[in-house]
Design an enzyme around this catalytic site. Structure first.
Site, mmCIF file in Angstrom:
data_model
loop_
_atom_site.group_PDB
_atom_site.id
_atom_site.type_symbol
_atom_site.label_atom_id
_atom_site.label_comp_id
_atom_site.label_asym_id
_atom_site.label_seq_id
_atom_site.Cartn_x
_atom_site.Cartn_y
_atom_site.Cartn_z
ATOM 1 N N ASP A 1 0.851 -1.191 0.000
ATOM 2 C CA ASP A 1 0.000 0.000 0.000
ATOM 3 C C ASP A 1 0.890 1.244 0.000
ATOM 4 O OD1 ASP A 1 -1.781 2.036 0.614
ATOM 5 O OD2 ASP A 1 -2.038 1.411 2.705
ATOM 6 N N ASP B 1 -1.956 -1.180 -3.828
ATOM 7 C CA ASP B 1 -2.190 -0.452 -5.072
ATOM 8 C C ASP B 1 -1.035 -0.697 -6.052
ATOM 9 O OD1 ASP B 1 -0.138 1.290 -4.017
ATOM 10 O OD2 ASP B 1 -1.718 2.351 -2.919
ATOM 11 N N ASP C 1 -3.896 4.036 2.782
ATOM 12 C CA ASP C 1 -5.345 3.895 2.975
ATOM 13 C C ASP C 1 -5.743 2.479 3.395
ATOM 14 O OD1 ASP C 1 -5.000 2.486 0.616
ATOM 15 O OD2 ASP C 1 -6.515 3.595 -0.524
ATOM 16 N N GLU D 1 -7.857 -20.503 -15.983
ATOM 17 C CA GLU D 1 -8.365 -20.958 -14.693
ATOM 18 C C GLU D 1 -9.588 -21.806 -15.010
ATOM 19 O OE1 GLU D 1 -10.468 -19.689 -10.509
ATOM 20 O OE2 GLU D 1 -11.122 -18.962 -12.448
ATOM 21 N N ASP E 1 -10.161 -15.886 -16.010
ATOM 22 C CA ASP E 1 -10.999 -16.312 -14.891
ATOM 23 C C ASP E 1 -12.152 -17.183 -15.380
ATOM 24 O OD1 ASP E 1 -11.742 -15.912 -12.008
ATOM 25 O OD2 ASP E 1 -13.525 -15.006 -12.897
#
Length: 545
Positions: free
Chosen positions: A23, A31, A27, A271, A209
């Site tokens: 991070d 990211d 926050d 996947e 996915d």
């Protein structure tokens, strides 16, 4: 049939779950700039590529797997410019970048679904998704009996623009994830364009996915069996109407042609929760995808016969189509293997572990996890690592239920705790706020106090630490060409497995008694030999013969 050359055939690929890796702004949510700042760790570890779980604009109903815009970055994670910087910095460090693609469903916030809700039944807008009239005199019953993977019905009824109850839409996952209609040519054209968008920005491939879910059986026939994402295809059992339909392969042949039109080796990774191995091998035929996760291997029991059987089946199936086997032990959807392998065999494989559940044996789990990893990294083919496993991170098995965010927890009526335990932000520095995850104590899921002992800075340069065990294994794997080697079994009994690959002999001891190591120079082990120079229980050694 030989495996064609290509970096992916032997690559070790590191999965980053963006919200839990690093991070940069404090926050509490990881990211893209945070990832970029930590790429040096991956280069030092010795992996070849990174795979980023979704970072697209999303309401985050399912941690970003509900995509509202496939051509942008959610402000939660940064910007498109941050993505470009990450790709460039990774390339400068010799790392490939693979991004997640979620083609089975969009977010309900996607402009297409919003248009479908506003449009009439039978409209082109609705044809982008799977809408059907309900059953019964007033259409109040779902179109079929399908269940969501996350629990509950796989259908939700709309309120039409005029306020009356209307059609139903299919969502094999959350209600906020409506399934796309892949029989619609517009959907196919859209995703070819999405592929080009990211290929033009320099990505090296896509992890796809739910790759086995895009095409549904045309009649949407009822399926009375329990809903599982794993599509078992035993000879005496019909294939579920929502999984592994033959029509998916035409889609991936189209995608492969797009990737092949670009310079460099760009790859597709499936996947696809499909069994048996022969069915998953269909996804990696020469004109389709390059890799498919080997979930049968991930799920295999920690016994010599089970490991021998799954490794042998996997290699035979992928060899038959000229593809590498792709090994994996952990990811963002399963209990971390350092905890999974410490569970009682009688307990099965739960979907999440929480307070009050049977707890894994942490020491046993880590010992077996290290042995399993050295066994996996010695196998020919490609391998995937999940962030934090190089630190020996266990599942967070005492995560407070009120902190859980996985939709599985609510949709299962609090019977399955879900996947949050493997998604907790990882520790970098033992004595820093949020263990170095970010500059503040903020963390989107609470980190357990024991994270300090697993922190990277506690393990770097410490002989025998899990981190150094991984780093040495990756260096030796590269030096001895294990990924592009061939496996020759020397022993496959009930207590040990022994094989040769790339000038090394690899032995894993599953038995209760210590055994002599193979003859030769001991290069590496998942734990030390005992006082008599033997290989203890749940230990893998690499020996140069």
């Amino acid at each position: 049939m030989g495996v064609p050359p290509g970096w992916w055939t032997e690559a070790v690929i590191y999965q980053i779950y963006p919200r839990s890796f690093a991070d940069s702004d404090g926050d509490g949510i990881g990211d893209l700039p945070g990832i970029t700042a930590r790429l040096g760790h991956l280069a030092e570890l010795g992996v070849d590529a990174v795979w980023l779980s979704p970072f697209y604009p999303s309401p985050q109903a399912d941690a970003g797997y509900d995509v509202a815009d496939y051509r942008d970055v959610d402000p939660l994670f940064g910007s498109l410019a941050d993505a470009d910087t990450l790709i460039a910095e990774a390339r400068a460090k010799g790392l490939k970048v693979i991004v997640d693609l979620v083609p089975n469903h969009t977010s309900s916030a996607h402009r297409w679904f919003q248009a479908a809700v506003a449009a009439a039944p039978g409209s082109p807008e609705r044809d982008r998704y799977v809408f059907r009239d309900g059953l019964g005199p007033d259409g109040a019953e779902p179109p079929n009996d399908w269940q969501s993977v996350f629990g509950g019905p796989a259908w939700t009824r709309l309120v039409e623009p005029d306020g009356r109850p209307g059609q139903w839409y299919l969502h094999l996952f959350d209600t906020a994830q409506p399934d796309l209609n892949w029989d619609n040519p517009e959907i196919r054209a859209e995703f070819l364009d999405v592929l080009r968008f990211w290929l033009d920005r320099g990505v090296d491939g896509f992890r796809v996915d739910v790759a086995h879910g895009l095409i549904k059986q045309a009649d949407l026939a009822n399926w009375e069996e329990p809903q599982e994402i794993l599509s078992g295809n035993e000879a005496d059992k019909p294939r579920p109407p929502m999984w592994d339909q033959d029509g998916v392969h035409e889609i991936y042949r189209d995608w492969r042609r797009v990737l092949d039109s670009y310079d460099g080796d760009r790859i597709l990774v499936a996947e696809a929760w499909v069994e048996p191995a022969e069915r998953i091998a269909r996804y990696v035929r020469p004109d389709e995808m390059h890799q498919a996760f080997n979930f049968e291997y991930l799920l295999a029991a920690w016994t010599a016969p089970a490991q021998y059987a799954v490794i042998t089946r996997s290699l035979e199936a992928t060899d038959a189509v000229g593809a590498p086997t792709t090994w994996v032990l952990s990811n963002h959807d399963v209990i971390r293997h350092a905890s999974r392998m410490g569970l009682s065999a009688k307990g099965g494989r739960p979907n999440g572990i929480g307070i009050g559940d049977p707890q894994p044996d942490a020491a046993l789990g880590l010992r077996r996890a290290r042995a399993a990893t050295l066994l996996m990294l010695a196998l020919p083919g490609s391998a995937y690592l999940y962030q934090g496993e190089e630190l020996g991170l266990p599942e967070h098995t005492t995560l407070p239920d009120e902190a859980r965010q996985d939709p599985t927890w609510e949709r299962s009526g609090h019977t399955q705790r879900g996947r949050d335990g493997c998604r907790v932000p990882i520790p970098w520095e033992a004595d820093a706020p949020s263990y170095g995850f970010g500059p503040t104590d903020a963390s989107w899921l609470p980190q357990p106090s024991l994270w300090a002992e697993y922190a990277l800075d506690r393990q770097q340069g410490v002989a025998g630490s899990t981190y150094e065990t991984y780093r040495t294994a990756l260096r030796l794997r590269r030096e001895h060409g294990l990924g592009r080697g061939t496996l020759e079994w020397l022993s496959s009994g009930d207590e040990t497995l022994v094989f040769r690959n790339g000038g090394l002999t690899v032995l894993t001891n599953f038995g209760a008694a210590a055994v002599p190591p193979p003859a030769g120079e001991l290069l590496h082990g998942s734990a030390p030999l005992d006082a008599d120079g033997r290989v203890p229980t749940d230990v893998t050694v690499w020996v140069r013969h």
